[in-house]
Design an enzyme around this catalytic site. Structure first.
Site, PDB file in Angstrom:
ATOM      1  N   GLU A   1       0.852  -1.199   0.000  1.00  0.00           N
ATOM      2  CA  GLU A   1       0.000   0.000   0.000  1.00  0.00           C
ATOM      3  C   GLU A   1       0.878   1.236   0.000  1.00  0.00           C
ATOM      4  OE1 GLU A   1      -2.434  -0.234   3.523  1.00  0.00           O
ATOM      5  OE2 GLU A   1      -2.915  -2.313   3.083  1.00  0.00           O
TER       6      GLU A   1
ATOM      7  N   TYR B   1      -7.169   2.000   6.145  1.00  0.00           N
ATOM      8  CA  TYR B   1      -6.278   0.904   5.752  1.00  0.00           C
ATOM      9  C   TYR B   1      -6.192  -0.257   6.737  1.00  0.00           C
ATOM     10  CZ  TYR B   1      -3.170   4.054   8.388  1.00  0.00           C
ATOM     11  OH  TYR B   1      -2.624   4.895   9.311  1.00  0.00           O
TER      12      TYR B   1
ATOM     13  N   ASP C   1       1.239  10.350   4.010  1.00  0.00           N
ATOM     14  CA  ASP C   1       1.944  11.195   4.965  1.00  0.00           C
ATOM     15  C   ASP C   1       0.957  12.143   5.642  1.00  0.00           C
ATOM     16  OD1 ASP C   1       3.993  12.214   6.386  1.00  0.00           O
ATOM     17  OD2 ASP C   1       4.813  13.451   4.774  1.00  0.00           O
TER      18      ASP C   1
ATOM     19  N   LYS D   1      10.787   3.571   3.213  1.00  0.00           N
ATOM     20  CA  LYS D   1      10.735   5.038   3.064  1.00  0.00           C
ATOM     21  C   LYS D   1      11.531   5.471   1.839  1.00  0.00           C
ATOM     22  CE  LYS D   1       9.953   7.265   6.929  1.00  0.00           C
ATOM     23  NZ  LYS D   1       9.076   8.202   7.444  1.00  0.00           N
TER      24      LYS D   1
ATOM     25  N   CYS E   1      22.625  49.310  13.965  1.00  0.00           N
ATOM     26  CA  CYS E   1      22.019  48.544  12.866  1.00  0.00           C
ATOM     27  C   CYS E   1      20.732  47.885  13.398  1.00  0.00           C
ATOM     28  CB  CYS E   1      23.039  47.512  12.390  1.00  0.00           C
ATOM     29  SG  CYS E   1      22.469  46.487  11.056  1.00  0.00           S
TER      30      CYS E   1
ATOM     31  N   CYS F   1      26.461  46.777   4.470  1.00  0.00           N
ATOM     32  CA  CYS F   1      25.318  46.161   5.152  1.00  0.00           C
ATOM     33  C   CYS F   1      24.007  46.559   4.465  1.00  0.00           C
ATOM     34  CB  CYS F   1      25.294  46.583   6.613  1.00  0.00           C
ATOM     35  SG  CYS F   1      23.829  45.993   7.487  1.00  0.00           S
TER      36      CYS F   1
ATOM     37  N   CYS G   1      21.995  48.898   7.118  1.00  0.00           N
ATOM     38  CA  CYS G   1      22.417  50.211   7.612  1.00  0.00           C
ATOM     39  C   CYS G   1      23.527  50.838   6.773  1.00  0.00           C
ATOM     40  CB  CYS G   1      22.843  50.117   9.075  1.00  0.00           C
ATOM     41  SG  CYS G   1      24.382  49.235   9.310  1.00  0.00           S
TER      42      CYS G   1
ATOM     43  N   CYS H   1      28.443  42.887   9.956  1.00  0.00           N
ATOM     44  CA  CYS H   1      28.229  44.329   9.959  1.00  0.00           C
ATOM     45  C   CYS H   1      28.713  44.797  11.334  1.00  0.00           C
ATOM     46  CB  CYS H   1      26.745  44.647   9.788  1.00  0.00           C
ATOM     47  SG  CYS H   1      26.386  46.357  10.231  1.00  0.00           S
TER      48      CYS H   1
ATOM     49  N   LYS I   1       2.201   4.638   1.586  1.00  0.00           N
ATOM     50  CA  LYS I   1       2.306   5.135   2.957  1.00  0.00           C
ATOM     51  C   LYS I   1       1.946   6.620   2.936  1.00  0.00           C
ATOM     52  CE  LYS I   1       5.200   4.982   7.044  1.00  0.00           C
ATOM     53  NZ  LYS I   1       5.006   6.364   7.493  1.00  0.00           N
TER      54      LYS I   1
HETATM   55  S1  IVH Z   1      -0.810   0.240   8.755  1.00  0.00           S
HETATM   56  C1  IVH Z   1       0.085  -1.802  12.867  1.00  0.00           C
HETATM   57  N1  IVH Z   1      -0.968   1.366   6.402  1.00  0.00           N
HETATM   58  O1  IVH Z   1       2.339   4.961   9.052  1.00  0.00           O
HETATM   59  C2  IVH Z   1       0.223  -1.072  11.582  1.00  0.00           C
HETATM   60  N2  IVH Z   1      -0.074   2.656   8.175  1.00  0.00           N
HETATM   61  O2  IVH Z   1       4.586   4.022  11.203  1.00  0.00           O
HETATM   62  C3  IVH Z   1      -0.786  -0.045  11.370  1.00  0.00           C
HETATM   63  N3  IVH Z   1       0.533   4.927   7.539  1.00  0.00           N
HETATM   64  O3  IVH Z   1       1.035   5.233  12.282  1.00  0.00           O
HETATM   65  C4  IVH Z   1      -0.439   0.901  10.310  1.00  0.00           C
HETATM   66  N4  IVH Z   1      -0.059   4.802   5.435  1.00  0.00           N
HETATM   67  O4  IVH Z   1      -0.030   6.637  10.473  1.00  0.00           O
HETATM   68  C5  IVH Z   1      -0.600   1.515   7.684  1.00  0.00           C
HETATM   69  N5  IVH Z   1      -1.189   2.221   4.273  1.00  0.00           N
HETATM   70  C6  IVH Z   1      -0.848   2.380   5.530  1.00  0.00           C
HETATM   71  C7  IVH Z   1      -0.308   3.586   6.016  1.00  0.00           C
HETATM   72  C8  IVH Z   1       0.068   3.679   7.348  1.00  0.00           C
HETATM   73  C9  IVH Z   1       0.432   5.581   6.375  1.00  0.00           C
HETATM   74  C10 IVH Z   1       1.104   5.530   8.771  1.00  0.00           C
HETATM   75  C11 IVH Z   1       0.264   5.358   9.989  1.00  0.00           C
HETATM   76  C12 IVH Z   1       1.126   4.671  10.993  1.00  0.00           C
HETATM   77  C13 IVH Z   1       2.492   4.881  10.444  1.00  0.00           C
HETATM   78  C14 IVH Z   1       3.338   3.690  10.782  1.00  0.00           C
END
Ligand code: IVH
Length: 674
Positions: free
Chosen positions: A113, A225, A117, A314, A432, A408, A411, A426, A115
């Site tokens: 999936e 999710y 932000d 990441k 200043c 500067c 001033c 300066c 991730k």
């Molecule tokens: S599953 C026990 N799925 O990432 C696992 N987390 O460090 C539950 N996050 O606190 C998390 N996208 O805020 C999951 N597709 C995704 C996610 C996701 C973002 C975040 C979430 C979590 C952090 C994990």
């Protein structure tokens, strides 16, 4: 207050505040006003800061800050909201895969999936209705923000007809689309309101607002999710099916999800999204990889912090190209001139970047920056954006190189650059404007004189109105009540509060005053060392550069800077005035009023843990009866006060030197024997 009294005070305040919290959050009964509660909390915070050994790890002060605010009701999560382990390379993912295979064998699938932000949220539904929305908080308990969450249109308040269980929890991520973030942030900038650094901060700032009507004005979205409920396997056997199914109940589930049978498929998904993420309308910072089957998830279980069945990958630091419009030169409180690149705004790693630091003239020359250049910008450590080079192919014809100014920008004074230093200064310290204001702002800062009721903006306004010209004027403000009352948005209460803060700052010890003066290169530690060594400002002012340099850790550059500052007649006059106002310009030797002299001439060392006293209490007891504390075992030591769990090496050394070992009771007997 004696140390014992302080320990008791901390204990009592902790118990009292915990009781109020329980009454308020659990029983919804308010026994104390918010104001009085905050006063007590602040008092406890201050005591804990001064005596950390007595602080309870679960003190109510630990609940404020972090993600838990005192404004919302806090609630414990039925299933803790754990975070995921992070990986950054294929090798680390390979190790994750191997760990899984060792436990559940080779027959399993992954679900990959995006991730998102944003900020995670846990939603509880009962009989198809949204009952509760709780933030992650510290993972164990979070803020109940149901009303705010109800303003998010993609979160159903009532589910569609379906086969959902009577009670369940669903978790997901709240976020703001990039386009909404850019639009709203621009509006805020135009209204001179505080802007947010990135969509995530905007979203989490919004969820924490007290006014849901304001929340409703800011478009947030949410992807779900993860599903939790009792007997979940009666409904679904795996995560993939649960996600597919919850869509039919009305939940927003991201379509960019993939079932993978091998690590190679996972890598392919990661590679694809590493570039494709830039075309998404929202920010993602990686990929989440989860073992699909619920029974296998259960077999894998959890470590203390993370599930073993899921991990995140990441993405690496992002780099973007943008145009360098101009370079401006900022003058700091010490007169240092810092060049700043003004860029065509660009979204980088979730943040709109408009400026980048160029450090000094050498950096501009090294990068050979020209007007209108297309530059590569990267984010080092996700905080300060940096120009890392120029795309020469895009350099415009006939553009000229930026040239560092010789005077500067504030001033007009000719800049100086000391030998061996990269920074231009300066030298017009007292004329200043940004230096004058910056020095006063530094002086009042929290780590310096910590003047309550006076902020950076107040200083700036007072400077513009001619009420403040230098740090000394701060202490003369009390004689300008009438001028203060004329100021807009500055009521009598604020004035009184500020004047009380100014008065209180006079109690700050010499080392703080020295640090607050803002002498170039004199930070907190150096100020402390100087104060401890010279004991008062006169001795320091009379010392030669060589003598100052003789103090441990103080080099030539610092010594010269201190000397130059104290030789300046303007500063000498200011110090005379500060002394006149009652600021501490010498250290206070701790005066110990002796309870007895029964331990006089004897030396002690305390080691281990004790049943009835803390080590600090015992030390105070020894000193207040005339004894002297030593910091290591040597032949000069008369007694080793030994408690439980004393280190074996100390024990051996004491035995070897034949030093008598005594316990708490022996110590008390020694004190009371005469
Ligand atoms: S599953 C026990 N799925 O990432 C696992 N987390 O460090 C539950 N996050 O606190 C998390 N996208 O805020 C999951 N597709 C995704 C996610 C996701 C973002 C975040 C979430 C979590 C952090 C994990």
């Amino acid at each position: 207050m004696s140390v014992m009294d302080i320990e008791k005070k901390i204990k009592d305040l902790t118990a009292e505040l915990n009781h109020y919290n329980y009454q308020y959050y659990v029983l919804a009964d308010s026994l104390i006003s918010d104001y009085d509660f905050d006063l007590k909390l602040k008092e406890l915070e201050a005591l804990e800061r001064q005596y950390p050994a007595f602080a309870d790890p679960n003190s109510p002060t630990q609940r404020v800050g972090g993600d838990i605010t005192s404004k919302f009701k806090t609630e414990k999560h039925r299933w803790p909201m754990l975070s995921l382990g992070n990986t950054y390379s294929q090798e680390e993912l390979f190790d994750f895969d191997q760990r899984i295979r060792k436990i559940i064998g080779d027959q399993f699938e992954y679900v990959c999936e995006l991730k998102f932000d944003g900020l995670s949220i846990s939603l509880t539904y009962e009989n198809g209705l949204l009952k509760k929305a709780v933030t992650r908080g510290d993972g164990t308990q979070g803020d109940v923000v149901t009303n705010n969450i109800k303003t998010i249109r993609s979160i159903p308040i009532r589910l569609k007809e379906g086969d959902y269980p009577s009670q369940f929890e669903i978790r997901g991520e709240i976020f703001m689309h990039k386009s909404a973030f850019l639009r709203l942030n621009k509006e805020r900038e135009e209204n001179a309101e505080q802007t947010y650094a990135n969509p995530r901060n905007f979203a989490s700032g919004t969820i924490k607002l007290q006014d849901s009507a304001e929340v409703a004005k800011r478009p947030l979205d949410c992807f779900l999710y993860f599903l939790y409920c009792d007997n979940r396997t009666n409904l679904f056997h795996d995560h993939w099916n649960s996600l597919e199914h919850v869509k039919s109940w009305g939940f927003h589930v991201c379509e960019h999800t993939k079932k993978c049978n091998s690590l190679a498929d996972v890598f392919e998904f990661i590679d694809y999204w590493d570039t494709e993420r830039h075309n998404l309308g929202y920010e993602i910072d990686g990929i989440v990889i989860k073992v699909n089957d619920y029974a296998q998830q259960e077999d894998l279980g959890f470590t203390a912090k993370n599930p073993r069945w899921a991990i995140s990958y990441k993405f690496k630091a992002e780099r973007v190209e943008t145009t360098l419009n101009t370079i401006s030169y900022q003058v700091g409180r010490t007169g240092a001139v810092t060049p700043v690149a003004n860029l065509q705004p660009v979204l980088l790693a979730g943040t709109t970047v408009k400026r980048a630091s160029l450090h000094n003239a050498n950096e501009i020359a090294r990068l050979d920056l020209h007007q209108g250049d297309t530059v590569y910008v990267e984010k080092g450590g996700e905080i300060i954006p940096k120009i890392i080079g120029v795309n020469l192919e895009k350099r415009l014809p006939d553009t000229t190189a930026f040239i560092y100014p010789d005077s500067c920008p504030e001033c007009g004074t000719t800049l100086i650059r000391q030998e061996g230093e990269a920074v231009h200064y300066c030298p017009n310290e007292t004329g200043c404007p940004p230096q004058i204001v910056g020095k006063m702002q530094h002086f009042i800062g929290r780590k310096m004189m910590d003047i309550e009721g006076m902020g950076d903006e107040t200083v700036e306004t007072f400077f513009r109105k001619g009420l403040l010209h230098n740090i000394v004027d701060i202490y003369g403000l009390k004689d300008h009540q009438e001028d203060l009352q004329q100021l807009e948005r500055f009521g009598q209460k604020s004035i009184d509060n500020m004047l009380a803060g100014i008065e209180k700052s006079k109690e700050k010890p010499f080392e703080k005053v020295l640090f607050s003066l803002g002498i170039r290169h004199v930070g907190e530690t150096i100020a402390k060392k100087l104060a401890q060594h010279f004991k008062n400002i006169d001795a320091l002012a009379q010392a030669s550069t060589e003598e100052i340099e003789g103090v441990q850790d103080i080099g030539r550059r610092i010594a010269e800077s201190v000397k130059e500052y104290l030789d300046n007649p303007i500063h000498q006059q200011q110090l005379i005035s500060l002394r006149h106002y009652g600021l501490k310009l010498e250290i206070e030797e701790r005066e110990i009023i002796l309870a007895s002299e029964n331990l006089s001439g004897k030396t002690f060392l305390i080691s281990g843990v004790f049943a009835d006293y803390s080590r600090e209490q015992l030390a105070e007891l020894i000193e207040s009866n005339g004894g002297k504390m030593l910091s290591s075992i040597s032949s000069k030591l008369n007694y080793l006060v030994a408690g439980d769990k004393m280190g074996p090496s100390k024990l051996a050394k004491a035995e070897k030197l034949g030093i008598p070992m005594i316990n708490e009771q022996d110590l008390l007997d020694l004190i009371h024997s005469k």
